[in-house]
Every structure is written in structure tokens, then in C-alpha cells.
Design a protein around this motif. Structure first.
Motif, PDB file in Angstrom:
ATOM      1  N   ASP A  33       0.837  -1.204   0.000  1.00 37.33           N
ATOM      2  CA  ASP A  33       0.000   0.000   0.000  1.00 37.33           C
ATOM      3  C   ASP A  33       0.871   1.253   0.000  1.00 37.33           C
ATOM      4  O   ASP A  33       2.092   1.180  -0.167  1.00 37.33           O
ATOM      5  CB  ASP A  33      -0.985  -0.024   1.174  1.00 37.33           C
ATOM      6  N   ALA A  34       0.260   2.403   0.184  1.00 38.44           N
ATOM      7  CA  ALA A  34       0.968   3.681   0.151  1.00 38.44           C
ATOM      8  C   ALA A  34       2.047   3.781   1.229  1.00 38.44           C
ATOM      9  O   ALA A  34       3.015   4.513   1.069  1.00 38.44           O
ATOM     10  CB  ALA A  34      -0.027   4.824   0.308  1.00 38.44           C
ATOM     11  N   THR A  35       1.892   3.030   2.305  1.00 34.56           N
ATOM     12  CA  THR A  35       2.883   3.065   3.391  1.00 34.56           C
ATOM     13  C   THR A  35       3.950   1.989   3.221  1.00 34.56           C
ATOM     14  O   THR A  35       4.846   1.884   4.050  1.00 34.56           O
ATOM     15  CB  THR A  35       2.205   2.888   4.766  1.00 34.56           C
ATOM     16  N   GLY A  36       3.839   1.188   2.155  1.00 31.85           N
ATOM     17  CA  GLY A  36       4.809   0.133   1.892  1.00 31.85           C
ATOM     18  C   GLY A  36       4.471  -1.186   2.566  1.00 31.85           C
ATOM     19  O   GLY A  36       5.238  -2.136   2.493  1.00 31.85           O
ATOM     20  N   GLN A  37       3.309  -1.254   3.226  1.00 30.16           N
ATOM     21  CA  GLN A  37       2.932  -2.481   3.922  1.00 30.16           C
ATOM     22  C   GLN A  37       2.187  -3.433   3.002  1.00 30.16           C
ATOM     23  O   GLN A  37       1.447  -3.017   2.119  1.00 30.16           O
ATOM     24  CB  GLN A  37       2.044  -2.169   5.127  1.00 30.16           C
ATOM     25  N   THR A  38       2.362  -4.719   3.263  1.00 37.46           N
ATOM     26  CA  THR A  38       1.596  -5.748   2.572  1.00 37.46           C
ATOM     27  C   THR A  38       0.315  -6.003   3.364  1.00 37.46           C
ATOM     28  O   THR A  38       0.181  -5.582   4.516  1.00 37.46           O
ATOM     29  CB  THR A  38       2.392  -7.055   2.478  1.00 37.46           C
ATOM     30  N   LEU A  39      -0.593  -6.715   2.745  1.00 40.40           N
ATOM     31  CA  LEU A  39      -1.831  -7.066   3.422  1.00 40.40           C
ATOM     32  C   LEU A  39      -1.545  -7.952   4.640  1.00 40.40           C
ATOM     33  O   LEU A  39      -2.161  -7.785   5.696  1.00 40.40           O
ATOM     34  CB  LEU A  39      -2.771  -7.773   2.445  1.00 40.40           C
ATOM     35  N   LEU A  40      -0.575  -8.865   4.524  1.00 37.00           N
ATOM     36  CA  LEU A  40      -0.218  -9.733   5.653  1.00 37.00           C
ATOM     37  C   LEU A  40       0.344  -8.910   6.812  1.00 37.00           C
ATOM     38  O   LEU A  40      -0.003  -9.137   7.973  1.00 37.00           O
ATOM     39  CB  LEU A  40       0.778 -10.809   5.218  1.00 37.00           C
ATOM     40  N   ILE A  41       1.176  -7.937   6.527  1.00 37.88           N
ATOM     41  CA  ILE A  41       1.722  -7.076   7.576  1.00 37.88           C
ATOM     42  C   ILE A  41       0.598  -6.276   8.223  1.00 37.88           C
ATOM     43  O   ILE A  41       0.522  -6.187   9.456  1.00 37.88           O
ATOM     44  CB  ILE A  41       2.823  -6.148   7.017  1.00 37.88           C
ATOM     45  N   ASN A  47      -3.832  -7.224  14.367  1.00 44.09           N
ATOM     46  CA  ASN A  47      -4.035  -8.372  15.240  1.00 44.09           C
ATOM     47  C   ASN A  47      -5.281  -9.159  14.830  1.00 44.09           C
ATOM     48  O   ASN A  47      -6.046  -9.623  15.665  1.00 44.09           O
ATOM     49  CB  ASN A  47      -4.107  -7.948  16.710  1.00 44.09           C
ATOM     50  N   ASP A  48      -5.454  -9.298  13.508  1.00 41.31           N
ATOM     51  CA  ASP A  48      -6.594 -10.014  12.954  1.00 41.31           C
ATOM     52  C   ASP A  48      -6.169 -11.440  12.619  1.00 41.31           C
ATOM     53  O   ASP A  48      -5.740 -11.747  11.503  1.00 41.31           O
ATOM     54  CB  ASP A  48      -7.104  -9.281  11.707  1.00 41.31           C
ATOM     55  N   TYR A  49      -6.306 -12.303  13.612  1.00 40.67           N
ATOM     56  CA  TYR A  49      -5.850 -13.689  13.495  1.00 40.67           C
ATOM     57  C   TYR A  49      -6.534 -14.419  12.337  1.00 40.67           C
ATOM     58  O   TYR A  49      -5.878 -15.117  11.562  1.00 40.67           O
ATOM     59  CB  TYR A  49      -6.087 -14.427  14.814  1.00 40.67           C
ATOM     60  N   ALA A  50      -7.840 -14.265  12.208  1.00 42.30           N
ATOM     61  CA  ALA A  50      -8.582 -14.956  11.150  1.00 42.30           C
ATOM     62  C   ALA A  50      -8.094 -14.527   9.761  1.00 42.30           C
ATOM     63  O   ALA A  50      -7.949 -15.357   8.859  1.00 42.30           O
ATOM     64  CB  ALA A  50     -10.078 -14.697  11.292  1.00 42.30           C
ATOM     65  N   LEU A  51      -7.830 -13.241   9.598  1.00 38.61           N
ATOM     66  CA  LEU A  51      -7.345 -12.751   8.306  1.00 38.61           C
ATOM     67  C   LEU A  51      -5.926 -13.253   8.031  1.00 38.61           C
ATOM     68  O   LEU A  51      -5.614 -13.634   6.904  1.00 38.61           O
ATOM     69  CB  LEU A  51      -7.407 -11.221   8.245  1.00 38.61           C
ATOM     70  N   VAL A  52      -5.080 -13.276   9.046  1.00 34.70           N
ATOM     71  CA  VAL A  52      -3.721 -13.812   8.871  1.00 34.70           C
ATOM     72  C   VAL A  52      -3.805 -15.274   8.428  1.00 34.70           C
ATOM     73  O   VAL A  52      -3.126 -15.684   7.478  1.00 34.70           O
ATOM     74  CB  VAL A  52      -2.880 -13.663  10.160  1.00 34.70           C
ATOM     75  N   GLN A  53      -4.648 -16.058   9.087  1.00 35.20           N
ATOM     76  CA  GLN A  53      -4.824 -17.458   8.697  1.00 35.20           C
ATOM     77  C   GLN A  53      -5.292 -17.568   7.245  1.00 35.20           C
ATOM     78  O   GLN A  53      -4.766 -18.382   6.482  1.00 35.20           O
ATOM     79  CB  GLN A  53      -5.852 -18.142   9.595  1.00 35.20           C
ATOM     80  N   ALA A  54      -6.286 -16.770   6.877  1.00 25.16           N
ATOM     81  CA  ALA A  54      -6.819 -16.808   5.515  1.00 25.16           C
ATOM     82  C   ALA A  54      -5.748 -16.418   4.490  1.00 25.16           C
ATOM     83  O   ALA A  54      -5.654 -17.026   3.419  1.00 25.16           O
ATOM     84  CB  ALA A  54      -8.030 -15.887   5.389  1.00 25.16           C
ATOM     85  N   LEU A  55      -4.943 -15.442   4.823  1.00 16.66           N
ATOM     86  CA  LEU A  55      -3.874 -15.016   3.913  1.00 16.66           C
ATOM     87  C   LEU A  55      -2.826 -16.105   3.737  1.00 16.66           C
ATOM     88  O   LEU A  55      -2.333 -16.334   2.629  1.00 16.66           O
ATOM     89  CB  LEU A  55      -3.221 -13.731   4.423  1.00 16.66           C
ATOM     90  N   LEU A  56      -2.471 -16.784   4.826  1.00 21.25           N
ATOM     91  CA  LEU A  56      -1.463 -17.843   4.744  1.00 21.25           C
ATOM     92  C   LEU A  56      -1.939 -19.007   3.884  1.00 21.25           C
ATOM     93  O   LEU A  56      -1.116 -19.759   3.348  1.00 21.25           O
ATOM     94  CB  LEU A  56      -1.075 -18.323   6.142  1.00 21.25           C
ATOM     95  N   GLU A  57      -3.237 -19.154   3.721  1.00 16.04           N
ATOM     96  CA  GLU A  57      -3.799 -20.222   2.894  1.00 16.04           C
ATOM     97  C   GLU A  57      -3.835 -19.859   1.416  1.00 16.04           C
ATOM     98  O   GLU A  57      -4.114 -20.720   0.581  1.00 16.04           O
ATOM     99  CB  GLU A  57      -5.216 -20.561   3.375  1.00 16.04           C
ATOM    100  N   GLN A  58      -3.559 -18.608   1.080  1.00 15.38           N
ATOM    101  CA  GLN A  58      -3.640 -18.149  -0.308  1.00 15.38           C
ATOM    102  C   GLN A  58      -2.416 -18.581  -1.110  1.00 15.38           C
ATOM    103  O   GLN A  58      -1.279 -18.379  -0.683  1.00 15.38           O
ATOM    104  CB  GLN A  58      -3.759 -16.625  -0.365  1.00 15.38           C
ATOM    105  N   ALA A  59      -2.687 -19.160  -2.271  1.00 15.20           N
ATOM    106  CA  ALA A  59      -1.600 -19.535  -3.176  1.00 15.20           C
ATOM    107  C   ALA A  59      -0.898 -18.268  -3.651  1.00 15.20           C
ATOM    108  O   ALA A  59      -1.535 -17.256  -3.909  1.00 15.20           O
ATOM    109  CB  ALA A  59      -2.161 -20.304  -4.364  1.00 15.20           C
TER     110      ALA A  59
END
Length: 135
Positions: A33-41, A47-59
Motif C-alpha cells: 500500500d501507500a505506506t509500503g505495507q503488505t496485506l499480511l503485515i 491483530n486479525d488472526y482470522a485474516l492472517v490465517q486466511a492469507l497464509l492459505e492463499q496460493a
């Protein structure tokens, strides 16, 4: 990887934590994004555990993609008030625990410098696992 200066994941995630909603906006998995962060970061910082899990499952996700300071989701997870995200990231075999930020520090070095003994103890087993895998 796509870089954009027109949006912030922090802003997007303040309205939704649905990965589907993010992708419907045309955002690719490894976009910064504009701040240089990724969606995972950003999900880690939120501190969105469910989103982190969902992202780790993405090919195709690059779990080690750093932000503009060379910091990865793993490095940011150390400052999370809850350990599950850190544990989730450390359990992913793609995580490079030896990756250095722009100042040459690894997650283990940062945790040790901050006196985060519990986090050091969590990082050490994956650290040794990655060392053993190298030829």
C-alpha cells in the motif's frame, strides 16, 4: 508484486476484514500500500488472526515480503499483544526467520534486543529448523 500509492490497508481493514472484500477491490495478494505495507503485515498489525490465517492459505502469497523498512509480518507479530499470530507465522514453513530488515536485524535479534524472552523461545526452534534445511 504491485505497489500503490493510492490506498492504505489500514484504512481498508478498518472497514472490512473479509479477504473476499479486499480482493473484490482488485488488490493482489502481494500488493504494497501507500505506506509500503503488505496485506499480511497490515493484518498482523491489526491483530486479525482470522485474516492472517486466511492469507497464509492463499496460493502465491509471499509471507516474507517486507515493507519499506525491510520488516516482515513476523517481525511485526512480535509486538502483537497476543501470541497466536506469531505462533501461526512461525508454524508456516515458508517463513524465513533469518531474513534481515534494512538495518540487518532478524526477528530473533529484534526479540533478544527488546528482552522478549518468551518470543525468543518461540523463534529458536524454527531458526534451527531453517538452519538444518540448508545444505
Amino acid at each position: 508484486m504491485q505497489q500503490s500509492s493510492t490506498f492504505s490497508f489500514k484504512e481498508i481493514l478498518s472497514h472490512t476484514s473479509s479477504l473476499q472484500s479486499v480482493f473484490e477491490q482488485g488488490i493482489e495478494i502481494n500488493t504494497r500500500d501507500a505506506t509500503g505495507q503488505t496485506l499480511l503485515i497490515s493484518a498482523t498489525l491489526k491483530n486479525d488472526y482470522a485474516l492472517v490465517q486466511a492469507l497464509l492459505e492463499q496460493a502465491g502469497i509471499d509471507v516474507n515480503l517486507p515493507d519499506s523498512h525491510g520488516r516482515t509480518a513476523l517481525m511485526y507479530a512480535m509486538s502483537s499483544p497476543h501470541l497466536p499470530i506469531l505462533e501461526e507465522l512461525l508454524g508456516d514453513n515458508r517463513i524465513a526467520v533469518n531474513q534481515q530488515d534494512s538495518r540487518g536485524s532478524t526477528a530473533l535479534m529484534l526479540a533478544a534486543a527488546l528482552g522478549l524472552c518468551r518470543i525468543v523461545s518461540l523463534i529458536l526452534p524454527p531458526f534451527f529448523r531453517h538452519r538444518e534445511e540448508k545444505p
